[in-house]
Motif scaffolding. Structure first.
Motif, PDB file in Angstrom:
ATOM      1  N   ASP A  40       0.851  -1.183   0.000  1.00  0.00           N
ATOM      2  CA  ASP A  40       0.000   0.000   0.000  1.00  0.00           C
ATOM      3  C   ASP A  40       0.886   1.231   0.000  1.00  0.00           C
ATOM      4  O   ASP A  40       2.107   1.151   0.132  1.00  0.00           O
ATOM      5  N   ASP A  44      -3.073   5.427  -1.278  1.00  0.00           N
ATOM      6  CA  ASP A  44      -4.179   4.479  -1.091  1.00  0.00           C
ATOM      7  C   ASP A  44      -5.020   4.840   0.129  1.00  0.00           C
ATOM      8  O   ASP A  44      -6.226   4.575   0.156  1.00  0.00           O
ATOM      9  N   LEU A 173      -9.815   0.440  -6.916  1.00  0.00           N
ATOM     10  CA  LEU A 173      -9.173   1.142  -5.809  1.00  0.00           C
ATOM     11  C   LEU A 173     -10.186   1.645  -4.786  1.00  0.00           C
ATOM     12  O   LEU A 173      -9.923   1.628  -3.582  1.00  0.00           O
ATOM     13  N   LYS A 176     -11.499  -0.907  -2.448  1.00  0.00           N
ATOM     14  CA  LYS A 176     -10.400  -1.493  -1.675  1.00  0.00           C
ATOM     15  C   LYS A 176     -10.164  -2.962  -2.025  1.00  0.00           C
ATOM     16  O   LYS A 176      -9.799  -3.775  -1.175  1.00  0.00           O
ATOM     17  N   VAL A 179      -4.744  -1.940  -4.719  1.00  0.00           N
ATOM     18  CA  VAL A 179      -4.045  -0.703  -4.374  1.00  0.00           C
ATOM     19  C   VAL A 179      -3.398  -0.136  -5.646  1.00  0.00           C
ATOM     20  O   VAL A 179      -3.405  -0.771  -6.698  1.00  0.00           O
TER      21      VAL A 179
END
Length: 217
Positions: A40, A44, A173, A176, A179
């Motif tokens: 990450d 992010d 993205l 979630k 990333v």
């Protein structure tokens, strides 16, 4: 209408089944048994969590296969190249998943709307592994790149495909599921493989043409 009656079109279109066959191996690798790392970035953490983006995320299936069908009708050679690139890229992704498994931590599901319900179903069907590179982003980028490479395709169609691909990539993205590194890795991988496949095809064509023109003054 004439195209829909063409056997060669449907035979070429049936090659898309190769992607479905490749998908059978996905679940085998989608596990933490080999260990995993979390990729990450600060960016992010800034990207908002929007469950409603699960809807365009699911739209990946009709989008990719729809654009492939369009490419098959519009430019058969480009269709073959992008489909071959997809299959090669997926094999590379599987090798990466096997040797470098990653995981994206998922936030707590909130809300009761359609988007939240769809996202809950997605989370239940797909474990949070097999993340880098993102196959969703990979296929979306490849079909977009192929459409943009064909001069005869009208600008409004190109813009529509670009918007669709960008929305799907962003959706990975915002729910979630992936990333930034997953999306970037997919774009770089897709661009490299498609460039190589296209370059080899052009080189082969030039060699073939030069063979036929040898000795002609």
């Amino acid at each position: 209408m004439q195209l829909l009656k063409s056997k060669s079109y449907w035979l070429s279109l049936s090659l898309m089944l190769s992607l479905a066959v490749m998908g059978l191996f996905y679940d085998i690798l989608n596990s933490p048994e080999r260990g995993f790392v979390v990729l990450d970035s600060p960016l992010d953490r800034i990207i908002p969590y929007v469950p409603a983006m699960s809807i365009p995320y699911l739209g990946w299936y009709p989008f990719v296969f729809g654009v492939l069908a369009y490419l098959c009708a519009k430019d058969r050679l480009t269709y073959y190249r992008v489909l071959l690139s997809m299959n090669i890229c997926v094999w590379i992704c599987y090798l990466i998943y096997f040797n470098f498994q990653t995981m994206v931590p998922r936030p707590e599901l909130t809300g009761t709307g359609l988007g939240a319900s769809v996202l809950g179903w997605l989370y239940s069907q797909d474990r949070p592994y097999n993340c880098f590179p993102s196959i969703h982003s990979l296929h979306s980028y490849l079909v977009m790149r192929a459409v943009l490479s064909i001069p005869s395709i009208r600008k409004p169609v190109k813009l529509l495909v670009v918007a669709g691909a960008a929305t799907i990539i962003v959706s990975t993205l915002m729910i979630k599921q992936h990333v930034i590194y997953d999306a970037l890795g997919a774009v770089i991988l897709g661009e490299c493989v498609l460039t190589i496949i296209t370059g080899l095809a052009l080189h082969r064509r030039r060699r073939k043409e030069s063979k036929w023109t040898e000795g002609i003054n």
